[in-house]
Scaffold this motif. Structure first.
Motif, short mmCIF file in Angstrom:
data_model
loop_
_atom_site.label_atom_id
_atom_site.label_comp_id
_atom_site.label_asym_id
_atom_site.label_seq_id
_atom_site.Cartn_x
_atom_site.Cartn_y
_atom_site.Cartn_z
N MET A 56 8.97 28.41 0.00
CA MET A 56 7.60 28.70 -0.39
C MET A 56 7.55 29.17 -1.85
O MET A 56 6.62 28.83 -2.56
CB MET A 56 6.99 29.77 0.52
CG MET A 56 6.61 29.25 1.91
SD MET A 56 5.82 30.48 2.96
CE MET A 56 4.23 30.64 2.18
N VAL A 57 8.54 29.96 -2.24
CA VAL A 57 8.57 30.47 -3.62
C VAL A 57 8.74 29.32 -4.60
O VAL A 57 8.08 29.28 -5.64
CB VAL A 57 9.69 31.52 -3.79
CG1 VAL A 57 9.81 31.95 -5.24
CG2 VAL A 57 9.45 32.72 -2.89
N LEU A 58 9.60 28.35 -4.23
CA LEU A 58 9.82 27.19 -5.10
C LEU A 58 8.54 26.39 -5.32
O LEU A 58 8.35 25.79 -6.37
CB LEU A 58 10.88 26.27 -4.50
CG LEU A 58 12.32 26.75 -4.62
CD1 LEU A 58 13.24 25.82 -3.84
CD2 LEU A 58 12.75 26.83 -6.07
N HIS A 59 7.66 26.39 -4.33
CA HIS A 59 6.42 25.62 -4.42
C HIS A 59 5.23 26.49 -4.83
O HIS A 59 4.08 26.19 -4.51
CB HIS A 59 6.14 24.93 -3.09
CG HIS A 59 7.18 23.93 -2.73
ND1 HIS A 59 7.32 22.71 -3.37
CD2 HIS A 59 8.19 23.98 -1.82
CE1 HIS A 59 8.33 22.05 -2.87
NE2 HIS A 59 8.89 22.80 -1.92
N TYR A 83 4.24 29.48 -3.90
CA TYR A 83 3.54 30.25 -2.88
C TYR A 83 4.19 31.62 -2.68
O TYR A 83 4.11 32.21 -1.61
CB TYR A 83 3.51 29.50 -1.54
CG TYR A 83 2.66 28.27 -1.57
CD1 TYR A 83 1.27 28.38 -1.66
CD2 TYR A 83 3.23 27.01 -1.53
CE1 TYR A 83 0.48 27.24 -1.68
CE2 TYR A 83 2.44 25.86 -1.55
CZ TYR A 83 1.07 25.99 -1.64
OH TYR A 83 0.29 24.86 -1.67
N GLY A 84 4.81 32.14 -3.73
CA GLY A 84 5.45 33.45 -3.66
C GLY A 84 4.46 34.55 -3.32
O GLY A 84 4.77 35.46 -2.55
N ASP A 85 3.25 34.46 -3.89
CA ASP A 85 2.24 35.49 -3.61
C ASP A 85 1.84 35.49 -2.14
O ASP A 85 1.70 36.54 -1.52
CB ASP A 85 1.02 35.32 -4.50
CG ASP A 85 0.37 33.95 -4.40
OD1 ASP A 85 1.07 32.98 -4.02
OD2 ASP A 85 -0.83 33.84 -4.71
N ARG A 86 1.70 34.31 -1.56
CA ARG A 86 1.34 34.21 -0.14
C ARG A 86 2.47 34.78 0.73
O ARG A 86 2.20 35.50 1.70
CB ARG A 86 1.06 32.76 0.23
CG ARG A 86 0.59 32.61 1.67
CD ARG A 86 0.32 31.18 2.04
NE ARG A 86 -0.86 30.70 1.32
CZ ARG A 86 -1.30 29.47 1.38
NH1 ARG A 86 -0.68 28.58 2.14
NH2 ARG A 86 -2.37 29.10 0.71
N LEU A 87 3.69 34.46 0.39
CA LEU A 87 4.84 34.97 1.14
C LEU A 87 4.95 36.48 1.03
O LEU A 87 5.14 37.19 2.02
CB LEU A 87 6.13 34.30 0.64
CG LEU A 87 7.43 34.66 1.35
CD1 LEU A 87 7.36 34.32 2.83
CD2 LEU A 87 8.60 33.93 0.69
N TYR A 88 4.78 37.00 -0.18
CA TYR A 88 4.89 38.45 -0.42
C TYR A 88 3.77 39.21 0.31
O TYR A 88 4.03 40.21 0.98
CB TYR A 88 4.84 38.73 -1.92
CG TYR A 88 5.22 40.14 -2.31
CD1 TYR A 88 6.55 40.51 -2.41
CD2 TYR A 88 4.24 41.09 -2.58
CE1 TYR A 88 6.90 41.81 -2.76
CE2 TYR A 88 4.57 42.38 -2.93
CZ TYR A 88 5.91 42.73 -3.03
OH TYR A 88 6.25 44.02 -3.38
#
Length: 140
Positions: A1-4, A6-11
């Motif tokens: 997810m971070v690679l795409h 979406y790090g903020d959504r994951l965090y």
């Protein structure tokens, strides 16, 4: 997810999920009465730390990229802060019960197991106090 990207959504999802879990854990701790309180508190603290280590290992890439780039709180420290905010601060009943148990332990001279549970919890709270007061990291 971070690679795409979406790090903020994951965090944010991590914060939400861990907070919900800790609120449930706090209700369980809050409902413990008498001599079982310290044991329940200690078991939940140990469980939280084990889970936090696994979460940190799984989200290591996010910790090294997204967290650094966006100046977020690292995953492990975030988990400790969430424990403090959702278990310790939110439910003053837990602190009141802890103080009551401390006096019970002193007055009744309970067995070493109960005393060791209390000591481990106090050590964890000293660690939390350090994290909360040193200002080394803040969540954005």
């Amino acid at each position: 997810m971070v690679l795409h990207k979406y790090g903020d959504r994951l965090y944010e999802g991590l914060i939400h999920t861990v907070s919900l879990h800790l609120k449930e854990m706090a209700r369980c701790i809050e409902s413990a009465q008498g001599n079982t309180f310290l044991g329940v508190l200690n078991r939940n603290w140990i469980e939280h730390n084990k889970a936090l280590q696994m979460i940190r290992d799984i989200l290591m890439y996010m910790d090294r990229t997204y967290v650094l780039n966006f100046k977020k709180t690292p995953v492990h420290e975030l988990g400790l802060n969430l424990w403090r905010d959702n278990v310790v601060k939110l439910f003053n009943v837990i602190l009141q019960a802890l103080i009551t148990n401390m006096f019970v332990i002193k007055l009744m001279n309970l067995n070493c197991l109960e005393m060791s549970c209390f000591q481990r919890f106090c050590q964890g709270m000293k660690h939390q106090e350090y994290l909360g007061n040193n200002g080394s990291s803040t969540s954005s």
